[in-house]
Design a protein around this motif. Structure first.
Motif, mmCIF file in Angstrom:
data_model
loop_
_atom_site.group_PDB
_atom_site.id
_atom_site.type_symbol
_atom_site.label_atom_id
_atom_site.label_comp_id
_atom_site.label_asym_id
_atom_site.label_seq_id
_atom_site.Cartn_x
_atom_site.Cartn_y
_atom_site.Cartn_z
ATOM 1 N N ASN A 185 0.821 -1.199 0.000
ATOM 2 C CA ASN A 185 0.000 0.000 0.000
ATOM 3 C C ASN A 185 0.862 1.259 0.000
ATOM 4 O OD1 ASN A 185 0.835 0.535 2.585
ATOM 5 N ND2 ASN A 185 -0.977 -0.380 3.542
ATOM 6 N N PHE A 186 0.212 2.396 -0.019
ATOM 7 C CA PHE A 186 0.907 3.677 -0.127
ATOM 8 C C PHE A 186 1.845 3.915 1.047
ATOM 9 C CE2 PHE A 186 0.943 8.207 1.005
ATOM 10 C CZ PHE A 186 1.608 8.713 -0.098
ATOM 11 N N TRP A 187 1.408 3.592 2.239
ATOM 12 C CA TRP A 187 2.227 3.861 3.425
ATOM 13 C C TRP A 187 3.448 2.964 3.457
ATOM 14 C CZ3 TRP A 187 1.421 8.295 5.264
ATOM 15 C CH2 TRP A 187 0.150 8.862 5.251
ATOM 16 N N GLU A 188 3.321 1.760 3.083
ATOM 17 C CA GLU A 188 4.478 0.856 3.049
ATOM 18 C C GLU A 188 5.466 1.301 1.977
ATOM 19 O OE1 GLU A 188 2.804 -2.969 2.359
ATOM 20 O OE2 GLU A 188 2.344 -3.300 4.469
ATOM 21 N N ALA A 189 4.950 1.694 0.816
ATOM 22 C CA ALA A 189 5.824 2.146 -0.256
ATOM 23 C C ALA A 189 6.550 3.422 0.125
ATOM 24 C CB ALA A 189 5.028 2.360 -1.542
ATOM 25 N N SER A 190 5.836 4.355 0.740
ATOM 26 C CA SER A 190 6.489 5.598 1.147
ATOM 27 C C SER A 190 7.484 5.342 2.268
ATOM 28 C CB SER A 190 5.458 6.651 1.555
ATOM 29 O OG SER A 190 4.637 6.173 2.581
ATOM 30 N N LEU A 191 7.192 4.414 3.175
ATOM 31 C CA LEU A 191 8.127 4.062 4.233
ATOM 32 C C LEU A 191 9.394 3.447 3.643
ATOM 33 C CD1 LEU A 191 8.582 3.922 7.296
ATOM 34 C CD2 LEU A 191 7.547 1.661 7.240
ATOM 35 N N VAL A 192 9.278 2.557 2.685
ATOM 36 C CA VAL A 192 10.429 1.952 2.020
ATOM 37 C C VAL A 192 11.225 3.020 1.273
ATOM 38 C CG1 VAL A 192 11.139 0.353 0.188
ATOM 39 C CG2 VAL A 192 9.402 -0.339 1.856
ATOM 40 N N PHE A 193 10.503 3.899 0.566
ATOM 41 C CA PHE A 193 11.167 4.952 -0.200
ATOM 42 C C PHE A 193 11.983 5.858 0.727
ATOM 43 C CE2 PHE A 193 11.097 9.339 -1.807
ATOM 44 C CZ PHE A 193 11.862 9.173 -2.965
ATOM 45 N N PHE A 194 11.359 6.366 1.786
ATOM 46 C CA PHE A 194 12.067 7.258 2.701
ATOM 47 C C PHE A 194 13.170 6.520 3.467
ATOM 48 C CE2 PHE A 194 8.219 9.920 2.208
ATOM 49 C CZ PHE A 194 8.862 11.074 1.780
ATOM 50 N N GLY A 195 12.944 5.269 3.743
ATOM 51 C CA GLY A 195 13.990 4.464 4.391
ATOM 52 C C GLY A 195 15.217 4.353 3.513
ATOM 53 N N MET A 196 15.003 4.119 2.218
ATOM 54 C CA MET A 196 16.136 4.021 1.287
ATOM 55 C C MET A 196 16.834 5.368 1.144
ATOM 56 S SD MET A 196 14.888 1.190 -1.590
ATOM 57 C CE MET A 196 14.534 2.379 -2.767
#
Length: 98
Positions: A2-13
């Motif tokens: 979902n959007f929150w998981e994708a944004s969390l992965v993106f910001f984590g990277m």
């Protein structure tokens, strides 16, 4: 995902890449400082060796000057001793002829 998981992965990277860049820059700076310190130590050692070589040259020159001075003094004493011996011989010959 979902959007929150994708944004969390993106910001984590993004943050991990940024942290890695900061860490690598820190390593590079410490390596540069260490290299400069080694270079400074090398220059200090080189300067001290040159000072020692200069002192050795000065001591050798002083030694040579002293040796020449002593030799000159010995030659002067030998000349005076020879003149004194000649005077003694002349006086002995004069007393023998009388």
């Amino acid at each position: 995902m979902n959007f929150w998981e994708a944004s969390l992965v993106f910001f984590g990277m993004v943050f991990s890449v940024g942290a890695l860049a900061i860490f690598l820059e820190h390593l590079q700076k410490t390596a540069t400082i260490k290299a400069m310190a080694r270079g400074q130590q090398h220059q200090d050692i080189q300067r001290k060796l040159e000072e020692l070589a200069q002192q050795i040259a000065e001591i050798r020159q002083m030694h040579a000057d002293h040796v020449l001075g002593v030799d000159s003094h010995i030659q002067h004493l030998e000349y005076k001793l020879s003149a004194l011996e000649n005077r003694i011989e002349q006086m002995e010959q004069q007393t023998l002829h009388r």
